[in-house]
Design a protein around this motif. Sequence first.
Motif, PDB file in Angstrom:
ATOM      1  N   SER A 160       3.912   5.391  -9.701  1.00 11.93           N
ATOM      2  CA  SER A 160       3.273   4.891  -8.488  1.00 11.93           C
ATOM      3  C   SER A 160       1.955   4.222  -8.896  1.00 11.93           C
ATOM      4  O   SER A 160       1.295   4.647  -9.850  1.00 11.93           O
ATOM      5  CB  SER A 160       3.030   6.023  -7.485  1.00 11.93           C
ATOM      6  OG  SER A 160       2.143   6.965  -8.025  1.00 11.93           O
TER       7      SER A 160
ATOM      8  N   TYR B 116       2.279  -2.908  -5.036  1.00 12.33           N
ATOM      9  CA  TYR B 116       2.241  -1.446  -5.052  1.00 12.33           C
ATOM     10  C   TYR B 116       3.628  -0.883  -5.350  1.00 12.33           C
ATOM     11  O   TYR B 116       4.643  -1.588  -5.257  1.00 12.33           O
ATOM     12  CB  TYR B 116       1.761  -0.903  -3.696  1.00 12.33           C
ATOM     13  CG  TYR B 116       2.785  -1.071  -2.610  1.00 12.33           C
ATOM     14  CD1 TYR B 116       2.884  -2.271  -1.904  1.00 12.33           C
ATOM     15  CD2 TYR B 116       3.695  -0.046  -2.318  1.00 12.33           C
ATOM     16  CE1 TYR B 116       3.833  -2.439  -0.928  1.00 12.33           C
ATOM     17  CE2 TYR B 116       4.658  -0.212  -1.343  1.00 12.33           C
ATOM     18  CZ  TYR B 116       4.719  -1.411  -0.651  1.00 12.33           C
ATOM     19  OH  TYR B 116       5.679  -1.585   0.313  1.00 12.33           O
TER      20      TYR B 116
ATOM     21  N   LYS C 205      -4.793  -3.723  -5.823  1.00  4.96           N
ATOM     22  CA  LYS C 205      -5.385  -4.258  -4.596  1.00  4.96           C
ATOM     23  C   LYS C 205      -5.533  -5.771  -4.682  1.00  4.96           C
ATOM     24  O   LYS C 205      -5.463  -6.350  -5.754  1.00  4.96           O
ATOM     25  CB  LYS C 205      -6.713  -3.559  -4.333  1.00  4.96           C
ATOM     26  CG  LYS C 205      -6.503  -2.080  -4.034  1.00  4.96           C
ATOM     27  CD  LYS C 205      -7.744  -1.392  -3.565  1.00  4.96           C
ATOM     28  CE  LYS C 205      -7.395   0.065  -3.236  1.00  4.96           C
ATOM     29  NZ  LYS C 205      -8.552   0.827  -2.800  1.00  4.96           N
TER      30      LYS C 205
ATOM     31  N   HIS D 137      -0.967  -7.904  -2.857  1.00  3.46           N
ATOM     32  CA  HIS D 137      -1.402  -6.509  -3.019  1.00  3.46           C
ATOM     33  C   HIS D 137      -0.156  -5.734  -3.463  1.00  3.46           C
ATOM     34  O   HIS D 137       0.628  -5.280  -2.635  1.00  3.46           O
ATOM     35  CB  HIS D 137      -1.941  -6.000  -1.674  1.00  3.46           C
ATOM     36  CG  HIS D 137      -2.506  -4.624  -1.723  1.00  3.46           C
ATOM     37  ND1 HIS D 137      -3.574  -4.242  -0.970  1.00  3.46           N
ATOM     38  CD2 HIS D 137      -2.140  -3.519  -2.412  1.00  3.46           C
ATOM     39  CE1 HIS D 137      -3.858  -2.972  -1.193  1.00  3.46           C
ATOM     40  NE2 HIS D 137      -2.985  -2.512  -2.065  1.00  3.46           N
TER      41      HIS D 137
ATOM     42  N   GLU E 159      -1.136   0.943  -7.396  1.00  2.00           N
ATOM     43  CA  GLU E 159      -1.575  -0.002  -6.371  1.00  2.00           C
ATOM     44  C   GLU E 159      -2.497  -1.023  -7.030  1.00  2.00           C
ATOM     45  O   GLU E 159      -3.469  -0.642  -7.686  1.00  2.00           O
ATOM     46  CB  GLU E 159      -2.309   0.743  -5.258  1.00  2.00           C
ATOM     47  CG  GLU E 159      -2.773  -0.127  -4.139  1.00  2.00           C
ATOM     48  CD  GLU E 159      -3.479   0.674  -3.059  1.00  2.00           C
ATOM     49  OE1 GLU E 159      -3.495   0.201  -1.920  1.00  2.00           O
ATOM     50  OE2 GLU E 159      -4.037   1.741  -3.363  1.00  2.00           O
TER      51      GLU E 159
ATOM     52  N   ASN F 170       1.893  -5.349  -0.159  1.00  5.84           N
ATOM     53  CA  ASN F 170       1.361  -4.800   1.083  1.00  5.84           C
ATOM     54  C   ASN F 170       1.065  -5.871   2.115  1.00  5.84           C
ATOM     55  O   ASN F 170       0.913  -5.586   3.290  1.00  5.84           O
ATOM     56  CB  ASN F 170       0.082  -4.015   0.770  1.00  5.84           C
ATOM     57  CG  ASN F 170       0.018  -2.702   1.501  1.00  5.84           C
ATOM     58  OD1 ASN F 170       0.950  -2.349   2.223  1.00  5.84           O
ATOM     59  ND2 ASN F 170      -1.059  -1.984   1.327  1.00  5.84           N
TER      60      ASN F 170
END
Length: 195
Positions: free
Chosen positions: A88, A81, A92, A79, A90, A115
């Motif tokens: 920025s 990020y 998933k 994940h 992310e 993450n």
Amino acid sequence: MLSSASAQAAPLLIRVVDPAGHPVRDAVVSVLPASGARPMRITQRYQVSQRGLQFHPFVSVVPAGAEVSFPNFDPTKHHVYSFSQARSFELKLFARDQSRTVRFDRPGVVALGCNIHDRMSAFIAVAASNWTAVTGPDGTIRFADLPGGPARLSVWHPYLRAPGNQVDQALGPNVPAVKVMVRLRPPPMHAMADY
């Protein structure tokens, strides 16, 4: 207006070392000529892979506007990020042999993390100048076509002991080589195994 002598392209060798004289790898070196930066062109595909629960490469340089793919070669999901001001994003959870892509439009340094696996980290330097590169194991960078006038040299490293992890210095016209000494902090406990 530039004189013909100062406008001629010239090679420049930059060597980044620690206080003991050892080469410093993974330093992002950027030269900004007083005559103006030439934008870095997108000439290839850029990739930061996940393999062995690490990002590869640890530090990379891409031109502003480049797309970077993030293929996962690990048998576990990642994940990816970043909370960095320059970009920025992310990505998933995605599994082995899957990939995601992110465009990086704004110059600056983007810190990456996973993450799921806290020890994974890497950095992407989004360059505004064509004269930007990352030092290898020998700590050197060679630019073959730098304009001959004065310039500003910047060195950034994730563990550099300086505000913003960066040091700057002026370069005189037509300097053939320069050595930059930097002091690094110890890497965090969860840094890459070979750091």
